[in-house]
Design an enzyme around this catalytic site. Sequence first.
Site, PDB file in Angstrom:
ATOM      1  N   GLU A  55       0.848  -1.207   0.000  1.00 26.61           N
ATOM      2  CA  GLU A  55       0.000   0.000   0.000  1.00 26.61           C
ATOM      3  C   GLU A  55       0.877   1.248   0.000  1.00 26.61           C
ATOM      4  O   GLU A  55       0.567   2.239  -0.665  1.00 26.61           O
ATOM      5  CB  GLU A  55      -0.921   0.021   1.225  1.00 26.61           C
ATOM      6  N   THR A  87      -6.036   6.572  -4.532  1.00 30.38           N
ATOM      7  CA  THR A  87      -6.028   6.503  -3.062  1.00 30.38           C
ATOM      8  C   THR A  87      -5.243   7.676  -2.479  1.00 30.38           C
ATOM      9  O   THR A  87      -5.669   8.289  -1.491  1.00 30.38           O
ATOM     10  CB  THR A  87      -5.442   5.162  -2.580  1.00 30.38           C
TER      11      THR A  87
HETATM   12  N1  HSE Z   1      -8.380   3.386   4.655  1.00 29.77           N
HETATM   13  C1  HSE Z   1      -7.951   3.692   3.329  1.00 29.77           C
HETATM   14  C2  HSE Z   1      -8.482   5.036   2.917  1.00 29.77           C
HETATM   15  C3  HSE Z   1      -8.451   2.649   2.396  1.00 29.77           C
HETATM   16  O1  HSE Z   1      -9.692   5.256   3.111  1.00 29.77           O
HETATM   17  O2  HSE Z   1      -7.727   5.883   2.429  1.00 29.77           O
HETATM   18  C4  HSE Z   1      -8.087   2.893   0.960  1.00 29.77           C
HETATM   19  O3  HSE Z   1      -6.956   2.182   0.628  1.00 29.77           O
END
Ligand code: HSE
Length: 304
Positions: free
Chosen positions: A132, A184
């Site tokens: 990530e 993201t």
């Molecule tokens: N928790 C993360 C966000 C999930 O909302 O940015 C997305 O990868």
Amino acid sequence: MTIKQIKVYAPASIANLGPGFDVFGIALDGLGDYVKVRRVSEPGVRVVVKGFEADQIPVKAQLNSAGAVMNAALDRIGESVGVEMEIEKGIPPGTGMGSSGASAAAAAVAAQKLMGYMLPQRELVKLAAQGEAAVAGSAHADNVSASLFGGFILVGDGYDIVRMDTPDVGFVVVVPNVKYANKTKMARELLPKMVVLKDAVRNIGFASRMAAAVAMKDPVMFGKSICDSMIEPHRASMIPNFHLVKLAALQAGAYGCSISGGGPSVFAVGENPAEIGKAMAEAFGDVKSDIYLTRPSNLGARLV
Ligand code: HSE
């Protein structure tokens, strides 16, 4: 190293689930990525991507969530090893269904098998979260943990995970046809650095109720806990007609509805997900959308 080739499946997931930003995740049934890894003599990590919108996924190992995990795993053992990775995408990338997280989770499981070691749970999560970090600039572990372990996940400090089996309830994820580069990262940049106390209190209340609902296997309380005052208002602008889509879901009988992970997908929970999904897709108006009917899965990443 003991094994030469291995293939791992990891399920899609929904992160946040409304009130649990970066803490809650849930694995989904019937949708996932496969990662096949093979040990080769030439050092380094080489990545090939196939399947759903494969052309959108970087193949440079350090920019690919699965490749970055494998790089980190090789660094760990400090040997000059070569690995070829074939990623077969079943999860549409950049939509909020944990696509990069699933590939990263599958890669982490494959890496530890291939290297012949078993990492403690926290270390495995930390390794998968490197994926990530590579694609989103933040090593959050909500999606990767759900993909690794299945079920409903609470991510604690230092990647300390609580996992519970989920209540059985219908889910629908509706994916509008809108694309954002580095989605993201962008969705995280929309968020304020500070939150308002009353919003935090409301989220803590719903998050606590959701965790209780999972423990009590109460699908109605679970769905009705999908309420978020901290994140959703700031990300709603990424999603065409978001407020109408959410209203349509609730009017069609959803217990709750919010943004799936970093969006732009919107998910809803209820007993009639097909009807709810249809109403949501109609509310997107001229923006075409894909509807995914699913349920939570208690199974995480596994060898296939
Ligand atoms: N928790 C993360 C966000 C999930 O909302 O940015 C997305 O990868």
